[in-house]
Design a protein around this motif. Structure first.
Motif, short mmCIF file in Angstrom:
data_model
loop_
_atom_site.label_atom_id
_atom_site.label_comp_id
_atom_site.label_asym_id
_atom_site.label_seq_id
_atom_site.Cartn_x
_atom_site.Cartn_y
_atom_site.Cartn_z
N THR A 92 13.56 7.76 9.13
CA THR A 92 14.13 6.75 8.24
C THR A 92 15.64 6.76 8.41
O THR A 92 16.24 7.79 8.72
CB THR A 92 13.73 7.00 6.77
N THR B 299 12.73 6.32 -4.67
CA THR B 299 11.44 6.62 -4.04
C THR B 299 11.67 7.19 -2.64
O THR B 299 10.99 8.14 -2.23
CB THR B 299 10.57 5.36 -3.97
N ARG B 300 12.63 6.63 -1.92
CA ARG B 300 12.95 7.13 -0.57
C ARG B 300 13.28 8.61 -0.59
O ARG B 300 12.73 9.41 0.17
CB ARG B 300 14.11 6.31 0.00
N ILE C 13 10.30 10.80 -1.39
CA ILE C 13 9.38 10.95 -0.26
C ILE C 13 9.91 11.98 0.73
O ILE C 13 9.16 12.81 1.25
CB ILE C 13 9.15 9.59 0.42
N PHE D 183 5.94 2.05 6.84
CA PHE D 183 5.70 1.72 5.44
C PHE D 183 7.02 1.59 4.68
O PHE D 183 8.01 2.25 5.00
CB PHE D 183 4.78 2.73 4.74
N ALA E 272 9.13 1.80 0.98
CA ALA E 272 9.14 2.69 -0.17
C ALA E 272 10.06 2.13 -1.25
O ALA E 272 11.24 1.87 -0.98
CB ALA E 272 9.60 4.09 0.24
N ILE F 89 4.67 3.01 -2.27
CA ILE F 89 4.61 2.98 -0.81
C ILE F 89 3.76 1.78 -0.41
O ILE F 89 2.66 1.58 -0.93
CB ILE F 89 4.02 4.28 -0.24
N ASN F 90 4.27 0.97 0.50
CA ASN F 90 3.60 -0.25 0.93
C ASN F 90 3.41 -0.22 2.44
O ASN F 90 4.36 -0.43 3.20
CB ASN F 90 4.44 -1.47 0.52
N ALA G 132 1.32 7.66 4.68
CA ALA G 132 1.59 6.76 3.56
C ALA G 132 0.64 7.03 2.41
O ALA G 132 1.06 7.17 1.25
CB ALA G 132 1.48 5.30 4.01
N LYS H 263 1.82 8.84 -1.08
CA LYS H 263 1.70 8.02 -2.29
C LYS H 263 0.83 8.73 -3.32
O LYS H 263 1.17 8.75 -4.52
CB LYS H 263 1.11 6.65 -1.96
#
Length: 354
Positions: A248, A260-261, A264, A298, A300, A306-307, A329, A333
């Motif tokens: 990332t 969220t990032r 994770i 994904f 975030a 998470i998508n 993912a 999640k």
């Protein structure tokens, strides 16, 4: 630390609308609770916050928010566990980021006892709107706008800070296909990309509309100077899995420091999932897709957590990602939401009881 407002005036709604809400069929961000918090900034100081019934409000047509875009916001959630206790997830991170956004847009920082203390007071009034069960939550939208009047191009001297609440269900967006941006950019060096400024999002609408017309749901944004580095996916931070390592982009003036990032990244480290935070090149992701080592992409963010992304297009060529039941993912999640809903031990100290 004191997070309780020294003075808060509460006016309760005479009738609650909660009985008319279908909590099983909620459209994200369309239904709001009975009350809201508001606090005015004037004469160089924050006034006493108030909690009152949710309602429209009057504002001068020359208010600076309309003409010069001084508007910022945050996105948070509250969760209810099986014991009917209400919890926040890393609210200190949202509070800190809100005030960084405020500073960047020449707006006054909000004191902790108004932001966190006021939020807790509001949530205590609206506890029944936080439904139990994994997938249910109460979305929290703190925001601030410039209310000072006059169209001279200068920062306002008056502001309004508010918090509104919206019940939410699990966020399912269906199959997500994305285009990697070749021309448009989300943000530029020296700009306000790292702030949660309203204008950042309105600037994305047009290129996203163009992507939608081509059958794609979102855009993976690239850097403004060379369009060779991958930055964010739509309104979310983005992760790439090559073989068994997650990649990332680092946060910067262009990339939002997502709560969220960062969660994770910390969670992946605990689970012994390798994560590299470094610039991610378009060329390496295309090469990985072509040689079969690209396993997942994904997004975030707060709304979806998470998508997963099922494929991407670049320079007119579409790359489908492999379908797998065993994804990072899904694993991350599950573990993250279990912490949020108090279904697993919070070894990080992220959850805060209301």
């Amino acid at each position: 630390m004191d997070t309780t407002p020294t003075l808060i005036n509460i006016t309760r709604a005479t009738v609650s609308k909660i009985g008319s809400v279908d909590f099983e069929n909620l459209t994200f961000g369309n239904v709001f609770t009975d009350h809201m918090l508001a606090c005015e900034y004037s004469n160089g100081a924050w006034q006493a916050p108030v909690i009152k019934p949710y309602e429209p409000f009057m504002i001068d047509p020359s208010a600076k928010v309309f003409h010069y875009g001084q508007a910022i916001f945050e996105g948070m959630k509250a969760y209810k566990d099986e014991h009917d206790d209400v919890w926040l997830f890393r609210p200190d991170e949202n509070y800190d980021r809100f005030n960084k956004s405020a500073a960047r847009l020449a707006m006054p920082e909000v004191p902790e006892n108004i932001f966190i203390g006021g939020l807790k007071a509001l949530l205590n009034i609206e506890r029944e709107w936080v439904k139990k069960g994994k997938g249910n939550s109460l979305y929290i939208r703190p925001f601030m706008i410039a209310t000072g009047s006059g169209v001279i191009a200068a920062p306002s001297t008056q502001y309004r800070f508010m918090i509104i609440l919206s019940p939410a269900r699990s966020y399912y967006s269906g199959e997500v296909k994305v285009i990697i941006a070749e021309h448009y950019s989300r943000a530029a060096n020296g700009g306000i990309g790292a702030a949660k400024a309203a204008g950042n999002y309105s600037a994305q609408f047009y290129p996203t509309k163009l992507a939608n017309e081509q059958g794609f749901q979102q855009i993976i944004w690239t850097d403004d100077a060379t369009h060779t580095r991958l930055e964010e996916a739509g309104t979310m931070n983005v992760f790439f899995r090559i073989n068994d390592t997650l990649y990332t982009a680092p946060t910067s003036e262009r990339i939002l420091d997502g709560v969220t990032r960062k969660s994770i990244i910390e969670l992946a480290a605990r689970e012994n999932i390798p994560v590299e935070v470094r610039p991610v090149l378009v060329s390496e992701i295309v090469a990985a897709a072509e040689n079969g080592t690209l396993k997942e992409i994904f997004g975030a963010g707060t709304a979806a957590v998470i998508n997963p992304i099922c494929g991407f297009s670049y320079k007119g060529k579409y790359y489908e990602l492999p379908v797998s039941e065993d994804t990072f993912a899904a694993e991350l999640k599950e573990k993250l939401t279990n912490i949020q809903y108090k279904l697993a031990e919070d070894t990080f100290g992220w959850t805060v009881k209301v």
